[in-house]
Every structure is written in structure tokens, then in C-alpha cells.
Design an enzyme around this catalytic site. Structure first.
Site, PDB file in Angstrom:
ATOM      1  N   CYS A  21     -18.448   6.064 -25.625  1.00  0.00           N
ATOM      2  CA  CYS A  21     -19.772   6.687 -25.682  1.00  0.00           C
ATOM      3  C   CYS A  21     -20.422   6.815 -24.312  1.00  0.00           C
ATOM      4  O   CYS A  21     -21.628   6.631 -24.144  1.00  0.00           O
ATOM      5  CB  CYS A  21     -20.666   5.895 -26.636  1.00  0.00           C
ATOM      6  SG  CYS A  21     -20.106   6.025 -28.348  1.00  0.00           S
ATOM      7  N   GLU A  22     -19.629   7.037 -23.310  1.00  0.00           N
ATOM      8  CA  GLU A  22     -20.021   7.519 -21.998  1.00  0.00           C
ATOM      9  C   GLU A  22     -18.990   8.560 -21.608  1.00  0.00           C
ATOM     10  O   GLU A  22     -17.968   8.699 -22.262  1.00  0.00           O
ATOM     11  CB  GLU A  22     -20.041   6.402 -20.942  1.00  0.00           C
ATOM     12  CG  GLU A  22     -21.235   5.470 -20.981  1.00  0.00           C
ATOM     13  CD  GLU A  22     -21.043   4.310 -21.945  1.00  0.00           C
ATOM     14  OE1 GLU A  22     -22.003   3.564 -22.157  1.00  0.00           O
ATOM     15  OE2 GLU A  22     -19.931   4.158 -22.484  1.00  0.00           O
TER      16      GLU A  22
ATOM     17  N   GLY B 285       0.798  -1.212   0.000  1.00  0.00           N
ATOM     18  CA  GLY B 285       0.000   0.000   0.000  1.00  0.00           C
ATOM     19  C   GLY B 285       0.830   1.260   0.000  1.00  0.00           C
ATOM     20  O   GLY B 285       0.312   2.360   0.248  1.00  0.00           O
TER      21      GLY B 285
ATOM     22  N   GLY C   9       2.932  -3.677  -5.321  1.00  0.00           N
ATOM     23  CA  GLY C   9       2.609  -3.714  -6.750  1.00  0.00           C
ATOM     24  C   GLY C   9       2.871  -2.352  -7.340  1.00  0.00           C
ATOM     25  O   GLY C   9       3.828  -2.124  -8.073  1.00  0.00           O
TER      26      GLY C   9
ATOM     27  N   ARG D  67      -8.517   4.115 -14.373  1.00  0.00           N
ATOM     28  CA  ARG D  67      -8.278   4.579 -12.998  1.00  0.00           C
ATOM     29  C   ARG D  67      -8.837   5.981 -12.706  1.00  0.00           C
ATOM     30  O   ARG D  67      -9.420   6.195 -11.636  1.00  0.00           O
ATOM     31  CB  ARG D  67      -6.784   4.528 -12.666  1.00  0.00           C
ATOM     32  CG  ARG D  67      -6.215   3.119 -12.671  1.00  0.00           C
ATOM     33  CD  ARG D  67      -4.742   3.092 -12.288  1.00  0.00           C
ATOM     34  NE  ARG D  67      -4.564   3.345 -10.875  1.00  0.00           N
ATOM     35  CZ  ARG D  67      -3.994   4.439 -10.375  1.00  0.00           C
ATOM     36  NH1 ARG D  67      -3.549   5.384 -11.184  1.00  0.00           N
ATOM     37  NH2 ARG D  67      -3.861   4.592  -9.081  1.00  0.00           N
TER      38      ARG D  67
END
Length: 401
Positions: A328-329, A218, A261, A298
Site C-alpha cells: 500500500c505504497e 564490489g 557477495g 532493491r
């Protein structure tokens, strides 16, 4: 990497394009291991869900990393990339018991975060050592979607349920060889991490035959100039001191494990996209690119910020643009952002695009996924091809209707 180098790659491999800098990944890995250099047994398990390209896996294996996996398919990819089962930990959530069994058969370390699954596994496979994932009930992380250690989280066995765990261990005779936690991503305050670590230490005292303590990860990386990041060096000093003291108290040498990560690959990644249109409205100047949330979700998913640079005109006069995609959004990458003047055909570079970017890409709107390139030794190496129409239809079966 320099704008000129990135622009050359966009010209060579087309856009949109993901580029990863091998040197940055290696530097981040070495930085983390250096911060904990006084720990006798340190293990870094790369959280491969961040970026699972097999060439990236092989690069991290060369650095000395193990793997943190969350699916049977990730385990298979890890083995395919050359990792041995003893270098892989499997930390699933909500998967079928059959999937856990399949992974266990491969000799991979199993990490369990559910009392019923723990009891079932212990009754059936008492001789297979397992790790347990605890929920420390600590709120940490930069967004509710990536904060996973709080009391309402679906992840982990509550610290208040440790007596239940001990009863299961006694009844089944199973061996708990590790204790694990993960509080969430984008941790700003290392004191929160250290506070959660104390909870893990207290839980570990209840188990007498542990081999490792896994503190998850994290760690926050900077997304823009002057941005806050996790102070890994300070965390290394403080947690190392506490861990070594705990080893003496526990009476045996333990392995200290992490599962980074984003920390390892985020800053190494660049996403390149070409500007299709520049559109002036009554209040906004839109820069529309040849991509959308099908390639980089993201910013829309949890409000992440990616620094955007016009690498076709890096020294141009800055203007305000809202950068959007072709879906198309509403797929807005950045609102009213200062960027060097943009013209149609320019290439924009999104920084910090190494983690949870390509790995969450999709074929929405039947668009092809981009190619991926590794920048190593001053050269771009293609590590995954751009998809084609044949890729879209290869698993579909057309029947007479």
C-alpha cells in the site's frame, strides 16, 4: 536455468519463490579463483549479508570459501553451517564494543574501522591480532547507498589517520595482522580499484607484521544483455602482478583476500511471482504481482534493474508494462518495460535475484516471506519454508489491555 524448469518449480513450491542455481555459484567462485591463480595464498571470504541461507553457506564452504560477517548473528550462522572460526572475518560498523568482544571470544578474525574502538580493544586485548579497515577516500560504486570508500563515508579509518593508528599500536603493544578496504559495489572501472589498491599498499608499508591484505570486493555483475561488468580476468592479471611485487618489497609472503557477495550469488538467483491483475489506465498497463518491496526492495531502495521475463509466455509478442506490487505504497519494480504479453495468472521471473534480495525481505503488511529453493543436479531442493501465520505471531505476547 530454463523458463520451463523455473515454471515447474513455481508450480511445485508456489509463489512468490526464490530459486538459486548451485552451478552458477560454483562457476562464479571458480572464475574468481582462476583469475588470481598465480597468487600463492588466496582467500575468498563470501560476504554472507548478500544471502545467508545456511545451505548456500555450506555450498560455498564446499567450494573452499571463508566468510565475511558483519554481525554476531552472522558469525553464529557461519559456525552453524560448519565454518571454523579461522575461516571467518568480522567487519562490523557502529556495533557495541560488547558485540566485538563476544565475537573475539569465538576466535574469529576481528576487523576494526574506528580509532576509539581500536584503542579500547588494544588496551584490553593486546594479544588478540586485529585487522584495520581503512577508508581510501575513493568514490566508487554504482549508487550513493553502496559507495562506502569516499571521504564522507561512515566506514573505515581515514588514510590520513594512519599516524593515529600507529600511535595506538605503539601505546598498546597490539598486533595488526591485516589491512582492509572496501570502496563500494558495482565497480565498473578496474583502474579505480587498482588506484585504491595502491593506497592500501602504501598503508600496509607502515605495519611490519601483516599476514594478509583484504581488498574487499564490489565487482559488478551484468543485469541485462550487453551490460557492463567488472573484467575479473583483467583485474586478476594486473592486481596479481602488483601484489607479487609488493610481497617482494614487503619481504614476506602474504595472503590476498577478497569479500565478494553479489559476484558469487547474484546471477544464480531468480525471483518468481504470479501476476494477480493486469490493469489498463489512461496511459499505462500495470502488471500487478503477488509480491512487493517486502520481498524484493532493491529496485525501490537504490534503483537496481532486474531483467523480467514472462516464463508462462516466453515467446509471446512483447508489450510495454509497468510491473508493480501489492504493497500500500508505491512499489514499482519496472517502468514501461518490454515484456512478452502478460495475462493474469502468468509467472514472471526476476533475474539477478541472488544477492541482497531475500536477505532484505521483511514482513511488511504482515505478509509471509517466500520459500527458497536450491536447483542442484537437475532438481529443486527446498532450503527454507514459506512462512505461516504462526511464524508471524510466535514472538508476540498478547496481554489484557
Amino acid at each position: 536455468m530454463q523458463p520451463k524448469e523455473l515454471l515447474t518449480l513455481a508450480e511445485e513450491f508456489g509463489s512468490p519463490l526464490y530459486v538459486y542455481d548451485a552451478t552458477t555459484i560454483e562457476q562464479q567462485y571458480n572464475r574468481l579463483t582462476a583469475a588470481f591463480s598465480k597468487v600463492e595464498n588466496l582467500r575468498i571470504n563470501y560476504a554472507m549479508k548478500a544471502l545467508s541461507n545456511i545451505t548456500i553457506l555450506k555450498l560455498l564452504k564446499k567450494c573452499g570459501s571463508g566468510l565475511d560477517t558483519v554481525s554476531f548473528q552472522e558469525v553464529q550462522l557461519g559456525l552453524h553451517a560448519g565454518f571454523t572460526p579461522d575461516k571467518i572475518i568480522f567487519t562490523p560498523n557502529g556495533v557495541s564494543f560488547e558485540e566485538i568482544e563476544e565475537v573475539a571470544k569465538l576466535g574469529v578474525q576481528i576487523n576494526i574501522d574506528n580509532l576509539s574502538v581500536l584503542e579500547h580493544f588494544g588496551a584490553k586485548y593486546p594479544k588478540i591480532p586485529v585487522c584495520i579497515r581503512i577508508n581510501p577516500h575513493v568514490m566508487a560504486g554504482g549508487n550513493e547507498n553502496i559507495s562506502v570508500g569516499h571521504i564522507d563515508s561512515k566506514f573505515g579509518i581515514s588514510i590520513y589517520q594512519i599516524p593515529h593508528v600507529l600511535r595506538i599500536v605503539e601505546n598498546t603493544g597490539m598486533h595488526i595482522n591485516g589491512i582492509h578496504m572496501h570502496t563500494g559495489s558495482d565497480i565498473l572501472d578496474i583502474e579505480v580499484f587498482l588506484y585504491a589498491a595502491e593506497i592500501l599498499f602504501d598503508a600496509a608499508k607502515q605495519f611490519k607484521e601483516l599476514d594478509f591484505l583484504d581488498f574487499g570486493s564490489g565487482f559488478k555483475v551484468p543485469y541485462k544483455k550487453g551490460d557492463i561488468e567488472t573484467n575479473i580476468e583483467e583485474l586478476g592479471k594486473k592486481l596479481t602482478k602488483r601484489f607479487l611485487a609488493f610481497e617482494k618489497e614487503y619481504g614476506r609472503t602474504l595472503t590476498l583476500a577478497f569479500e565478494p557477495g553479489k559476484f558469487l550469488v547474484s546471477e544464480a538467483g531468480f525471483f518468481l511471482a504470479k501476476v494477480n491483475v493486469v490493469k489498463q489506465t489512461t496511459s499505462t498497463v500495470f502488471a500487478g504481482i503477488d509480491s512487493g518491496f517486502n520481498h524484493l526492495i532493491r529496485p525501490m531502495f537504490y534503483g537496481s534493474q532486474h531483467q523480467i521475463e514472462n516464463i508462462s509466455n516466453p515467446k509471446g509478442k512483447e508489450r510495454f508494462y509497468t510491473v508493480v506490487g501489492y504493497i500500500c505504497e508505491t512499489d514499482t519494480f519496472a517502468n514501461n518495460r518490454r515484456i512478452a504479453e502478460i495475462k493474469e495468472g502468468d509467472v514472471l521471473c526476476f533475474k539477478n535475484a541472488g544477492a541482497y534480495c531475500f536477505s532484505m525481505a521483511s514482513n511488511y503488511n504482515s505478509r509471509f516471506k517466500p520459500a527458497e529453493v536450491l536447483w542442484k543436479d537437475g532438481k529443486g531442493h527446498l532450503i527454507s519454508k514459506r512462512e505461516t501465520f504462526e511464524d508471524l505471531i510466535k514472538n508476540q505476547i498478547m496481554i489484557e489491555v
